[in-house]
Design an enzyme around this catalytic site. Structure first.
Site, PDB file in Angstrom:
ATOM      1  N   ASP A 122     -51.677 -12.832 -40.770  1.00 19.88           N
ATOM      2  CA  ASP A 122     -52.900 -13.787 -41.415  1.00 19.88           C
ATOM      3  C   ASP A 122     -51.498 -14.229 -42.463  1.00 19.88           C
ATOM      4  OD1 ASP A 122     -54.825 -14.995 -42.833  1.00 19.88           O
ATOM      5  OD2 ASP A 122     -55.392 -13.009 -43.451  1.00 19.88           O
ATOM      6  N   HIS A 129     -56.804 -19.800 -53.996  1.00 20.17           N
ATOM      7  CA  HIS A 129     -57.334 -18.772 -53.499  1.00 20.17           C
ATOM      8  C   HIS A 129     -56.636 -17.786 -54.671  1.00 20.17           C
ATOM      9  CE1 HIS A 129     -58.464 -15.638 -51.621  1.00 20.17           C
ATOM     10  NE2 HIS A 129     -57.565 -15.603 -50.597  1.00 20.17           N
ATOM     11  N   GLU A 195     -63.797 -15.098 -44.698  1.00 17.90           N
ATOM     12  CA  GLU A 195     -62.383 -15.721 -45.633  1.00 17.90           C
ATOM     13  C   GLU A 195     -62.427 -16.677 -44.328  1.00 17.90           C
ATOM     14  OE1 GLU A 195     -59.270 -13.208 -46.128  1.00 17.90           O
ATOM     15  OE2 GLU A 195     -59.719 -12.807 -47.494  1.00 17.90           O
ATOM     16  N   GLU A 197     -61.127 -19.491 -42.940  1.00 19.75           N
ATOM     17  CA  GLU A 197     -59.663 -19.939 -42.811  1.00 19.75           C
ATOM     18  C   GLU A 197     -59.044 -20.651 -41.357  1.00 19.75           C
ATOM     19  OE1 GLU A 197     -56.888 -16.957 -42.794  1.00 19.75           O
ATOM     20  OE2 GLU A 197     -58.492 -14.904 -43.810  1.00 19.75           O
ATOM     21  N   ASP A 229     -62.373 -14.133 -41.592  1.00 21.76           N
ATOM     22  CA  ASP A 229     -61.229 -12.970 -40.939  1.00 21.76           C
ATOM     23  C   ASP A 229     -62.099 -12.046 -42.208  1.00 21.76           C
ATOM     24  OD1 ASP A 229     -59.460 -10.760 -40.701  1.00 21.76           O
ATOM     25  OD2 ASP A 229     -58.268 -11.534 -43.328  1.00 21.76           O
ATOM     26  N   ARG A 233     -63.797  -5.345 -49.675  1.00 22.24           N
ATOM     27  CA  ARG A 233     -63.292  -5.721 -50.536  1.00 22.24           C
ATOM     28  C   ARG A 233     -63.628  -4.276 -51.038  1.00 22.24           C
ATOM     29  NH1 ARG A 233     -60.455  -9.918 -49.967  1.00 22.24           N
ATOM     30  NH2 ARG A 233     -61.972 -12.095 -49.242  1.00 22.24           N
ATOM     31  N   GLN A 236     -60.995  -2.512 -48.979  1.00 18.64           N
ATOM     32  CA  GLN A 236     -58.758  -3.134 -49.395  1.00 18.64           C
ATOM     33  C   GLN A 236     -58.394  -2.623 -50.878  1.00 18.64           C
ATOM     34  OE1 GLN A 236     -59.426  -6.874 -48.962  1.00 18.64           O
ATOM     35  NE2 GLN A 236     -57.445  -7.784 -49.481  1.00 18.64           N
ATOM     36  N   LYS A 249     -59.586  -4.773 -43.674  1.00 22.08           N
ATOM     37  CA  LYS A 249     -59.664  -5.924 -42.169  1.00 22.08           C
ATOM     38  C   LYS A 249     -59.684  -5.615 -40.911  1.00 22.08           C
ATOM     39  CE  LYS A 249     -57.741  -9.215 -45.821  1.00 22.08           C
ATOM     40  NZ  LYS A 249     -58.969 -10.417 -46.498  1.00 22.08           N
ATOM     41  N   THR A 253     -61.951 -10.125 -36.555  1.00 21.21           N
ATOM     42  CA  THR A 253     -61.673 -11.045 -36.686  1.00 21.21           C
ATOM     43  C   THR A 253     -62.211 -12.103 -36.259  1.00 21.21           C
ATOM     44  OG1 THR A 253     -59.872 -10.582 -38.324  1.00 21.21           O
ATOM     45  CG2 THR A 253     -59.748 -12.676 -37.394  1.00 21.21           C
ATOM     46  N   GLU A 353     -64.542 -14.750 -54.123  1.00 21.10           N
ATOM     47  CA  GLU A 353     -64.339 -15.845 -55.418  1.00 21.10           C
ATOM     48  C   GLU A 353     -65.519 -16.414 -56.008  1.00 21.10           C
ATOM     49  OE1 GLU A 353     -60.535 -18.275 -53.905  1.00 21.10           O
ATOM     50  OE2 GLU A 353     -61.508 -17.289 -52.042  1.00 21.10           O
TER      51      GLU A 353
END
Length: 405
Positions: A122, A129, A195, A197, A229, A233, A236, A249, A253, A353
């Site tokens: 990834d 971002h 996420e 992607e 993904d 948080r 992480q 993570k 996925t 975000e």
């Protein structure tokens, strides 16, 4: 040719200029590979058994296999041959009598994972971002770390937890800090995120020590999928220093069930963004971005529309950098772009975000708000690209619903 003799009740993005590949299960038949056309699946195994692909490939066993692994490994010449024959079969009314009995409605099939995921990497290739996260977590420093504009940043993920759309997502447990300065605790994440992607599926492998140049991207990559993904948080944030993402993570996925072939994205090619400083030689060559429009829906409310065209590091540069140290490619390797975000607030591809780390929750159509995901929430990622003559190339949805364990 953009029109098929097969009519469908509504646009699906799976027109004759697309013909994405997947794996389907229908009735009591074992899994087989298929092409999506309109609202139907065209099973290639059944078509090969009926003789419709005779002479197209030296070994039609590639088409009767239970997933796409053998076709991926067969390489670009085989990919072109199968696609050309499928276009002929589905585009010319002279083949309708032979093809029609083989078609199965998409809503009557299930979709297993379309290929065996070998390795999963990834990346972190959206400048917007990366800058947003830098401003959130390092407000008194430059948003980008010094290496970001010199190379595509990435991490090696866990291929065994890549799952197909529709697979339930279990809320992960892990270590996290309940408050600054507190002792760590173990338990379910309270900051579960998405996420949005785009991922690229490798077909042709390489030997260890061999590198792949930017110019050789299409010699190895079969096509593209949408990727969610999922990210914990808080887990992480506690674990990532100094070695990067791990348990925050690796729990899941999700990818879309249909792989859009690179050939179908020819009309979506755009010039890559200007890169300053000029990358080192191994990241230079003939490459391009893709004008893909993404959409993020949370419980039926569209919360973001990320634009893929502005991605700073292109897929070809990602692949070139991934192999620049001599790391080998394997058939079924999946590498993803990292979260796609644009310059506008409504174009951010993650909740961290969109809500500025939970401080500004998004409001949904039912009046509820979210900083991060709650149990029972359903996230749907969609995407499309321009095709010929004003058509749209669809990717199919990536859906996941959050469950507690």
């Amino acid at each position: 040719m953009t029109d098929s003799w097969l009519t469908t009740p509504e646009p699906t993005g799976f027109g004759l200029d697309n013909l994405p590949y997947g794996t389907v299960v229908h009735g009591d038949r074992p899994p087989q590979i298929a092409i999506a056309i309109g609202g139907h699946a065209f099973p290639l195994g059944a078509a090969a058994e009926a003789g419709l692909f005779d002479g197209v490939l030296p070994d039609t066993g590639v088409l009767t296999a239970p997933n796409l692994d053998r076709l991926l490994a067969a390489g670009p010449a085989a990919w072109r041959a199968v696609r050309a024959r499928a276009t002929e079969l589905l585009g010319s009314r002279s083949h309708a009598e032979a093809v029609r009995p083989l078609l199965v409605r998409l809503d009557a099939v299930s979709n297993p994972l379309p290929f065996t995921v070998a390795d999963y990497v990834d990346f972190y290739s959206s400048r917007e971002h990366a800058e947003n996260l830098g401003r959130i977590f390092r407000p008194d420093s430059a948003p980008l770390l010094p290496n970001w504009t010199h190379l595509p940043i990435g991490y090696h993920g866990r291929s065994g937890t890549v799952v197909v759309s529709g697979t339930p997502i279990m809320r992960p447990h892990g270590q996290r800090l309940p408050a600054p300065g507190a002792e760590p605790v173990f338990g379910p994440t309270t900051r579960l995120d998405i996420e949005a992607e785009v991922g690229f599926v490798v077909g042709v492998p390489t030997r260890m020590g061999q590198t792949v140049s930017v110019d050789e991207f299409a010699d190895h990559v079969f096509g593209a999928v949408l990727v969610n993904d999922w990210s914990a948080r808080d887990i992480q944030a506690w674990e990532y220093q100094p070695l990067g993402p791990f348990l925050g993570k690796s729990f899941a996925t999700s990818i879309s069930p249909w792989i859009v072939p690179l050939e179908a994205l020819a009309e979506a090619r755009v010039a890559p963004p200007r890169q300053d400083p000029v990358p080192l030689p191994h990241l230079l060559g003939d490459h391009w971005g893709y004008d893909l429009s993404l959409r993020v829906d949370l419980n039926g409310t569209t919360v973001s529309r990320p634009p893929f065209a502005g991605l700073y590091w292109t897929p070809a540069q990602q692949l070139a950098h991934m192999t620049s140290n001599g790391a080998s490619l394997r058939t079924g390797d999946l590498f993803a772009s990292g979260t796609v975000s644009g310059p506008q607030p409504g174009q951010r591809g993650s909740l961290i975000e969109l809500t500025w780390n939970g401080a500004e929750p998004v409001r949904l159509a039912d009046g509820s708000t979210r900083g991060f995901l709650a149990d029972g929430d359903t996230v749907v990622l969609g995407g499309s690209a321009p095709g010929r003559d004003g058509t749209r190339i669809g990717f199919g949805a990536v859906t996941g619903t959050i469950h507690s364990r």
